[in-house]
Write a protein that holds these residues in place. Structure first.
Motif, PDB file in Angstrom:
ATOM      1  N   GLN A  13      17.286  36.353  18.255  1.00 57.48           N
ATOM      2  CA  GLN A  13      16.813  37.300  17.252  1.00 57.48           C
ATOM      3  C   GLN A  13      17.787  38.203  16.507  1.00 57.48           C
ATOM      4  O   GLN A  13      19.110  38.363  17.392  1.00 57.48           O
ATOM      5  CB  GLN A  13      15.710  38.206  17.862  1.00 57.48           C
ATOM      6  N   THR A  14      17.603  38.678  15.699  1.00 59.30           N
ATOM      7  CA  THR A  14      18.712  40.056  15.179  1.00 59.30           C
ATOM      8  C   THR A  14      19.129  40.985  15.943  1.00 59.30           C
ATOM      9  O   THR A  14      18.282  41.413  16.665  1.00 59.30           O
ATOM     10  CB  THR A  14      17.914  40.721  14.008  1.00 59.30           C
ATOM     11  N   GLY A  15      20.349  40.966  16.241  1.00 61.35           N
ATOM     12  CA  GLY A  15      20.801  42.030  17.099  1.00 61.35           C
ATOM     13  C   GLY A  15      21.318  41.366  18.423  1.00 61.35           C
ATOM     14  O   GLY A  15      22.179  42.024  19.110  1.00 61.35           O
ATOM     15  N   ASP A  16      20.973  40.111  18.655  1.00 60.99           N
ATOM     16  CA  ASP A  16      21.249  39.361  19.978  1.00 60.99           C
ATOM     17  C   ASP A  16      22.767  39.111  19.909  1.00 60.99           C
ATOM     18  O   ASP A  16      23.553  39.017  18.924  1.00 60.99           O
ATOM     19  CB  ASP A  16      20.232  38.306  20.102  1.00 60.99           C
ATOM     20  N   PRO A  87      20.520  37.538  10.482  1.00 60.04           N
ATOM     21  CA  PRO A  87      20.111  36.529   9.769  1.00 60.04           C
ATOM     22  C   PRO A  87      21.084  35.775   9.069  1.00 60.04           C
ATOM     23  O   PRO A  87      21.053  34.316   9.011  1.00 60.04           O
ATOM     24  CB  PRO A  87      18.795  36.746   8.827  1.00 60.04           C
ATOM     25  N   GLU A  88      22.068  36.306   8.284  1.00 58.82           N
ATOM     26  CA  GLU A  88      23.013  35.575   7.579  1.00 58.82           C
ATOM     27  C   GLU A  88      23.884  34.974   8.328  1.00 58.82           C
ATOM     28  O   GLU A  88      24.768  34.336   7.809  1.00 58.82           O
ATOM     29  CB  GLU A  88      23.530  36.623   6.634  1.00 58.82           C
ATOM     30  N   THR A 117      27.537  23.186  16.045  1.00 60.20           N
ATOM     31  CA  THR A 117      26.372  23.483  16.901  1.00 60.20           C
ATOM     32  C   THR A 117      25.601  24.445  15.843  1.00 60.20           C
ATOM     33  O   THR A 117      26.193  25.412  15.151  1.00 60.20           O
ATOM     34  CB  THR A 117      26.684  24.010  18.192  1.00 60.20           C
ATOM     35  N   GLN A 118      24.341  24.566  15.817  1.00 58.25           N
ATOM     36  CA  GLN A 118      23.415  25.337  15.105  1.00 58.25           C
ATOM     37  C   GLN A 118      23.107  26.559  15.697  1.00 58.25           C
ATOM     38  O   GLN A 118      22.680  26.662  16.866  1.00 58.25           O
ATOM     39  CB  GLN A 118      22.085  24.599  14.864  1.00 58.25           C
ATOM     40  N   VAL A 119      23.264  27.556  14.937  1.00 60.83           N
ATOM     41  CA  VAL A 119      22.746  28.993  15.356  1.00 60.83           C
ATOM     42  C   VAL A 119      21.883  29.365  14.440  1.00 60.83           C
ATOM     43  O   VAL A 119      22.311  29.472  13.157  1.00 60.83           O
ATOM     44  CB  VAL A 119      24.072  29.774  15.164  1.00 60.83           C
ATOM     45  N   THR A 120      20.910  29.826  14.786  1.00 60.10           N
ATOM     46  CA  THR A 120      19.792  30.482  13.878  1.00 60.10           C
ATOM     47  C   THR A 120      19.342  31.972  14.444  1.00 60.10           C
ATOM     48  O   THR A 120      18.991  31.762  15.502  1.00 60.10           O
ATOM     49  CB  THR A 120      18.509  29.504  13.977  1.00 60.10           C
ATOM     50  N   VAL A 121      19.366  32.677  13.578  1.00 66.19           N
ATOM     51  CA  VAL A 121      19.126  34.181  13.850  1.00 66.19           C
ATOM     52  C   VAL A 121      17.971  34.415  13.091  1.00 66.19           C
ATOM     53  O   VAL A 121      17.884  34.552  11.969  1.00 66.19           O
ATOM     54  CB  VAL A 121      20.392  35.120  13.454  1.00 66.19           C
ATOM     55  N   SER A 122      16.871  34.830  13.772  1.00 64.34           N
ATOM     56  CA  SER A 122      15.395  35.113  13.316  1.00 64.34           C
ATOM     57  C   SER A 122      15.459  36.643  12.856  1.00 64.34           C
ATOM     58  O   SER A 122      16.227  37.584  13.667  1.00 64.34           O
ATOM     59  CB  SER A 122      14.461  34.865  14.119  1.00 64.34           C
ATOM     60  N   SER A 123      14.925  37.059  11.924  1.00 65.30           N
ATOM     61  CA  SER A 123      14.653  38.492  11.495  1.00 65.30           C
ATOM     62  C   SER A 123      13.492  39.156  12.148  1.00 65.30           C
ATOM     63  O   SER A 123      12.768  38.422  12.815  1.00 65.30           O
ATOM     64  CB  SER A 123      14.760  38.532  10.221  1.00 65.30           C
TER      65      SER A 123
END
Length: 123
Positions: A13-16, A87-88, A117-123
């Motif tokens: 998540q955002t901020g993690d 997220p960006e 390796t995939q990094v996905t940051v959710s808002s």
């Protein structure tokens, strides 16, 4: 050349925070090591690099103050610690090795690459 394998990506998540690892098949002590990221439909973009000794580090502006690149030559490992994720920052992250004594930030200067390796940051 060395073979590289990244790990540590995931969904956060955002901020993690997240730390990526890069394991090399051979000795990396003479290589500059870098991290790049790729968004869909774009070339790989420079994120961070570290000189062979670890004494010099370089970051893209968006990574400064949030990301930290480090290396352990004895273990043939490179790391990218990412804090305050946004997220960006969502992208596929690649570890890369560059021969030569001068640290460079262009994709074309790196001769060895991991699979990403995939990094996905959710808002």
């Amino acid at each position: 050349q060395v073979q590289l394998v990244e790990s540590g990506g995931g969904l956060v998540q955002t901020g993690d925070s997240l730390t990526l690892s890069c394991a090399a098949s051979g000795r990396i002590g003479s290589y500059t090591m870098g991290w790049f990221r790729q968004y869909p439909g774009t070339d790989r973009l420079f994120v961070a690099a570290i000189s062979w000794s670890g004494g010099n580090t370089y970051y893209t502006d968006s990574a400064k103050g949030r990301f930290t690149i480090s290396r352990d030559n004895a273990k043939n490992m490179v790391y990218l610690e990412m804090n305050s994720l946004k997220p960006e920052d969502t992208a596929v992250y690649y570890c890369a090795a560059q021969s030569g004594i001068y640290v460079r930030t262009a994709e074309a200067d790196y001769g060895s690459w991991g699979q990403g390796t995939q990094v996905t940051v959710s808002s």
